[in-house]
Design a protein around this motif. Structure first.
Motif, PDB file in Angstrom:
ATOM      1  N   THR A   1      41.535  43.881  15.132  1.00  0.00           N
ATOM      2  CA  THR A   1      41.595  43.100  16.372  1.00  0.00           C
ATOM      3  C   THR A   1      40.188  42.617  16.716  1.00  0.00           C
ATOM      4  O   THR A   1      39.239  43.406  16.688  1.00  0.00           O
ATOM      5  CB  THR A   1      42.145  43.953  17.534  1.00  0.00           C
ATOM      6  N   PRO A   2      40.026  41.327  17.024  1.00  0.00           N
ATOM      7  CA  PRO A   2      38.680  40.801  17.330  1.00  0.00           C
ATOM      8  C   PRO A   2      38.076  41.456  18.569  1.00  0.00           C
ATOM      9  O   PRO A   2      38.791  42.025  19.400  1.00  0.00           O
ATOM     10  CB  PRO A   2      38.930  39.304  17.549  1.00  0.00           C
ATOM     11  N   ASN A   3      36.757  41.370  18.684  1.00  0.00           N
ATOM     12  CA  ASN A   3      36.060  41.985  19.818  1.00  0.00           C
ATOM     13  C   ASN A   3      36.414  41.332  21.147  1.00  0.00           C
ATOM     14  O   ASN A   3      36.304  41.958  22.198  1.00  0.00           O
ATOM     15  CB  ASN A   3      34.548  41.923  19.600  1.00  0.00           C
ATOM     16  N   TYR A   4      36.805  40.061  21.098  1.00  0.00           N
ATOM     17  CA  TYR A   4      37.279  39.373  22.301  1.00  0.00           C
ATOM     18  C   TYR A   4      38.747  39.022  22.089  1.00  0.00           C
ATOM     19  O   TYR A   4      39.095  38.283  21.166  1.00  0.00           O
ATOM     20  CB  TYR A   4      36.459  38.112  22.579  1.00  0.00           C
ATOM     21  N   ILE A   5      39.595  39.560  22.941  1.00  0.00           N
ATOM     22  CA  ILE A   5      41.038  39.424  22.773  1.00  0.00           C
ATOM     23  C   ILE A   5      41.539  38.224  23.562  1.00  0.00           C
ATOM     24  O   ILE A   5      41.461  38.189  24.793  1.00  0.00           O
ATOM     25  CB  ILE A   5      41.756  40.713  23.228  1.00  0.00           C
ATOM     26  N   SER A   6      42.054  37.251  22.838  1.00  0.00           N
ATOM     27  CA  SER A   6      42.505  36.006  23.454  1.00  0.00           C
ATOM     28  C   SER A   6      43.960  36.103  23.890  1.00  0.00           C
ATOM     29  O   SER A   6      44.799  36.712  23.210  1.00  0.00           O
ATOM     30  CB  SER A   6      42.345  34.854  22.458  1.00  0.00           C
ATOM     31  N   ASN A   7      44.259  35.469  25.005  1.00  0.00           N
ATOM     32  CA  ASN A   7      45.626  35.440  25.513  1.00  0.00           C
ATOM     33  C   ASN A   7      46.547  34.641  24.593  1.00  0.00           C
ATOM     34  O   ASN A   7      47.761  34.804  24.617  1.00  0.00           O
ATOM     35  CB  ASN A   7      45.631  34.833  26.922  1.00  0.00           C
ATOM     36  N   LYS A   8      45.963  33.778  23.772  1.00  0.00           N
ATOM     37  CA  LYS A   8      46.762  32.997  22.827  1.00  0.00           C
ATOM     38  C   LYS A   8      47.322  33.885  21.719  1.00  0.00           C
ATOM     39  O   LYS A   8      48.432  33.679  21.238  1.00  0.00           O
ATOM     40  CB  LYS A   8      45.907  31.888  22.212  1.00  0.00           C
ATOM     41  N   ASP A   9      46.526  34.869  21.321  1.00  0.00           N
ATOM     42  CA  ASP A   9      46.944  35.763  20.234  1.00  0.00           C
ATOM     43  C   ASP A   9      47.684  36.998  20.744  1.00  0.00           C
ATOM     44  O   ASP A   9      48.525  37.560  20.047  1.00  0.00           O
ATOM     45  CB  ASP A   9      45.722  36.198  19.422  1.00  0.00           C
ATOM     46  N   PHE A  10      47.325  37.427  21.954  1.00  0.00           N
ATOM     47  CA  PHE A  10      47.953  38.611  22.555  1.00  0.00           C
ATOM     48  C   PHE A  10      48.444  38.201  23.944  1.00  0.00           C
ATOM     49  O   PHE A  10      47.682  38.207  24.914  1.00  0.00           O
ATOM     50  CB  PHE A  10      46.945  39.764  22.644  1.00  0.00           C
ATOM     51  N   LYS A  11      49.702  37.832  24.015  1.00  0.00           N
ATOM     52  CA  LYS A  11      50.254  37.136  25.178  1.00  0.00           C
ATOM     53  C   LYS A  11      50.036  37.837  26.517  1.00  0.00           C
ATOM     54  O   LYS A  11      49.837  37.197  27.542  1.00  0.00           O
ATOM     55  CB  LYS A  11      51.763  36.903  24.969  1.00  0.00           C
ATOM     56  N   SER A  12      50.080  39.149  26.540  1.00  0.00           N
ATOM     57  CA  SER A  12      49.985  39.853  27.828  1.00  0.00           C
ATOM     58  C   SER A  12      48.608  40.473  28.075  1.00  0.00           C
ATOM     59  O   SER A  12      48.436  41.247  29.014  1.00  0.00           O
ATOM     60  CB  SER A  12      51.062  40.945  27.904  1.00  0.00           C
ATOM     61  N   SER A  13      47.621  40.139  27.231  1.00  0.00           N
ATOM     62  CA  SER A  13      46.308  40.790  27.338  1.00  0.00           C
ATOM     63  C   SER A  13      45.626  40.525  28.686  1.00  0.00           C
ATOM     64  O   SER A  13      45.061  41.431  29.297  1.00  0.00           O
ATOM     65  CB  SER A  13      45.398  40.343  26.186  1.00  0.00           C
ATOM     66  N   ASN A  14      45.683  39.291  29.164  1.00  0.00           N
ATOM     67  CA  ASN A  14      45.038  38.973  30.445  1.00  0.00           C
ATOM     68  C   ASN A  14      45.736  39.668  31.611  1.00  0.00           C
ATOM     69  O   ASN A  14      45.089  40.166  32.533  1.00  0.00           O
ATOM     70  CB  ASN A  14      45.021  37.458  30.669  1.00  0.00           C
ATOM     71  N   GLU A  15      47.056  39.711  31.546  1.00  0.00           N
ATOM     72  CA  GLU A  15      47.819  40.374  32.608  1.00  0.00           C
ATOM     73  C   GLU A  15      47.526  41.873  32.623  1.00  0.00           C
ATOM     74  O   GLU A  15      47.327  42.474  33.690  1.00  0.00           O
ATOM     75  CB  GLU A  15      49.313  40.136  32.401  1.00  0.00           C
ATOM     76  N   ASP A  16      47.460  42.484  31.443  1.00  0.00           N
ATOM     77  CA  ASP A  16      47.150  43.912  31.355  1.00  0.00           C
ATOM     78  C   ASP A  16      45.729  44.193  31.849  1.00  0.00           C
ATOM     79  O   ASP A  16      45.484  45.189  32.541  1.00  0.00           O
ATOM     80  CB  ASP A  16      47.300  44.395  29.909  1.00  0.00           C
ATOM     81  N   ALA A  17      44.807  43.313  31.495  1.00  0.00           N
ATOM     82  CA  ALA A  17      43.415  43.490  31.931  1.00  0.00           C
ATOM     83  C   ALA A  17      43.315  43.411  33.451  1.00  0.00           C
ATOM     84  O   ALA A  17      42.594  44.190  34.082  1.00  0.00           O
ATOM     85  CB  ALA A  17      42.525  42.429  31.285  1.00  0.00           C
ATOM     86  N   ARG A  18      44.044  42.468  34.043  1.00  0.00           N
ATOM     87  CA  ARG A  18      44.010  42.331  35.501  1.00  0.00           C
ATOM     88  C   ARG A  18      44.537  43.591  36.182  1.00  0.00           C
ATOM     89  O   ARG A  18      43.985  44.048  37.191  1.00  0.00           O
ATOM     90  CB  ARG A  18      44.824  41.112  35.940  1.00  0.00           C
ATOM     91  N   LYS A  19      45.597  44.177  35.645  1.00  0.00           N
ATOM     92  CA  LYS A  19      46.166  45.394  36.232  1.00  0.00           C
ATOM     93  C   LYS A  19      45.162  46.547  36.152  1.00  0.00           C
ATOM     94  O   LYS A  19      45.046  47.350  37.084  1.00  0.00           O
ATOM     95  CB  LYS A  19      47.461  45.761  35.513  1.00  0.00           C
ATOM     96  N   ILE A  20      44.440  46.606  35.039  1.00  0.00           N
ATOM     97  CA  ILE A  20      43.416  47.652  34.885  1.00  0.00           C
ATOM     98  C   ILE A  20      42.305  47.464  35.916  1.00  0.00           C
ATOM     99  O   ILE A  20      41.895  48.410  36.596  1.00  0.00           O
ATOM    100  CB  ILE A  20      42.835  47.621  33.453  1.00  0.00           C
ATOM    101  N   ILE A  21      41.829  46.224  36.040  1.00  0.00           N
ATOM    102  CA  ILE A  21      40.746  45.927  36.985  1.00  0.00           C
ATOM    103  C   ILE A  21      41.180  46.211  38.416  1.00  0.00           C
ATOM    104  O   ILE A  21      40.426  46.783  39.215  1.00  0.00           O
ATOM    105  CB  ILE A  21      40.299  44.453  36.856  1.00  0.00           C
ATOM    106  N   ASP A  22      42.414  45.835  38.757  1.00  0.00           N
ATOM    107  CA  ASP A  22      42.912  46.071  40.121  1.00  0.00           C
ATOM    108  C   ASP A  22      42.940  47.556  40.457  1.00  0.00           C
ATOM    109  O   ASP A  22      42.631  47.957  41.586  1.00  0.00           O
ATOM    110  CB  ASP A  22      44.316  45.475  40.279  1.00  0.00           C
ATOM    111  N   LEU A  23      43.295  48.385  39.490  1.00  0.00           N
ATOM    112  CA  LEU A  23      43.332  49.827  39.729  1.00  0.00           C
ATOM    113  C   LEU A  23      41.928  50.409  39.859  1.00  0.00           C
ATOM    114  O   LEU A  23      41.684  51.301  40.675  1.00  0.00           O
ATOM    115  CB  LEU A  23      44.083  50.532  38.597  1.00  0.00           C
ATOM    116  N   VAL A  24      41.007  49.894  39.058  1.00  0.00           N
ATOM    117  CA  VAL A  24      39.622  50.378  39.108  1.00  0.00           C
ATOM    118  C   VAL A  24      38.984  50.032  40.445  1.00  0.00           C
ATOM    119  O   VAL A  24      38.213  50.811  41.013  1.00  0.00           O
ATOM    120  CB  VAL A  24      38.798  49.781  37.948  1.00  0.00           C
ATOM    121  N   LYS A  25      39.295  48.850  40.961  1.00  0.00           N
ATOM    122  CA  LYS A  25      38.734  48.424  42.249  1.00  0.00           C
ATOM    123  C   LYS A  25      39.157  49.361  43.367  1.00  0.00           C
ATOM    124  O   LYS A  25      38.462  49.562  44.330  1.00  0.00           O
ATOM    125  CB  LYS A  25      39.183  46.995  42.582  1.00  0.00           C
TER     126      LYS A  25
END
Length: 283
Positions: free
Chosen positions: A259-283
């Motif tokens: 998996t590349p060091n930068y995960i694109s939403n084009k290749d991994f459809k839910s990556s941005n959504e999952d990242a947002r959920k992680i960030i929201d919990l950390v905040k």
């Protein structure tokens, strides 16, 4: 010994960025049509506070040399000077020539006076913003201004000796000017500015990546900016996977070796959504 504030505008530089470095003999210049450059007031040993017009003071130093004033009475004289001295600051001189040409339309005998001076420039670890005690300096229009107010000088000296910390109340996606300028100073002390163009979010702003903490900010070059875009750093998922509350948003494919060091939403459809959920919990 007098103290002068000099204001530098990045809009007049070739790349729109001010090069900020510790330099033993940092060259500056002043010009004026039908008058004497404000640098004519400088003497060796005078203290200089170097600021960027949009924000605040990022360096200081003492005048080490003041050159003689050069006079130009025609566009050809200006062009000959730039060619002879192999001037690289094309944008600055182009603006000078335009101003001189416009003046010549109404004045048959305009004189452009130009002067170089040098200082021993030292970058501040923390930029001094035009804050409450020195906010009046932000309104100064002259490129060189003698600072005579003792209270302002005391405030600046105090900040240099003991930089103020800005208390972080909450995460914010916007990058504060104060933090941006501090990072410019930090990176310029260690790296060549020509290799990067801006400060940007490591975890993208689009998924809630904070902009007001240094840990999530990086210097960005053209190539990285094109490649990274809104991709999510693989490391975010790697560390989230170690937390029992966050690991449910980490899919196995995010952590695979290929998996590349930068995960694109084009290749991994839910990556941005999952990242947002992680960030929201950390905040």
């Amino acid at each position: 010994m007098k103290t002068f504030l000099i204001k530098r505008n990045p809009d007049f530089t070739t790349h729109g960025v001010l090069v900020k470095r510790n330099v033993v003999n940092k060259e500056f210049s002043e010009s004026r049509i039908n008058g004497f450059p404000f640098s004519n007031k400088l003497n060796i040993g005078d203290k200089i506070l170097v600021s960027e017009t949009s924000y605040g003071i990022y360096a200081y130093g003492n005048v080490t040399k003041v050159d003689e004033i050069i006079e130009f009475k025609s566009v050809n004289e200006i062009l000959n000077y730039t060619e002879k001295n192999k001037i690289k600051d094309v944008k600055y001189w182009y603006n000078l020539i335009l101003r001189f040409k416009q003046k010549k339309e109404n004045d048959n005998n305009p004189v452009l006076r130009f002067q170089k001076y040098f200082i021993e420039q030292k970058l501040l670890n923390r930029t001094i913003p035009f804050f409450e005690e020195i906010k009046s300096l932000k309104e100064i229009q002259n490129s060189i201004y003698e600072v005579k107010d003792l209270e302002i000088l005391k405030s600046i000296d105090s900040f240099i000796k003991k930089p103020r910390s800005i208390k972080l109340e909450k995460f914010d996606s916007k990058i504060p000017n104060s933090l941006r300028m501090d990072l410019y100073s930090l990176f310029n002390q260690k790296y060549n500015i020509s290799t990067w163009i801006d400060i940007d979010h490591f975890i993208p702003k689009s998924v809630g990546g904070p902009g007001n903490i240094a840990e999530n900010l990086v210097p960005v070059g053209f190539s990285l900016n094109r490649y990274k875009s809104n991709a999510i750093p693989k490391g975010l998922f790697y560390h989230a996977n170690k937390n029992k509350e966050l690991k449910k948003y980490v899919k196995k494919e995010y952590l695979k070796e290929n998996t590349p060091n930068y995960i694109s939403n084009k290749d991994f459809k839910s990556s941005n959504e999952d990242a947002r959920k992680i960030i929201d919990l950390v905040k």
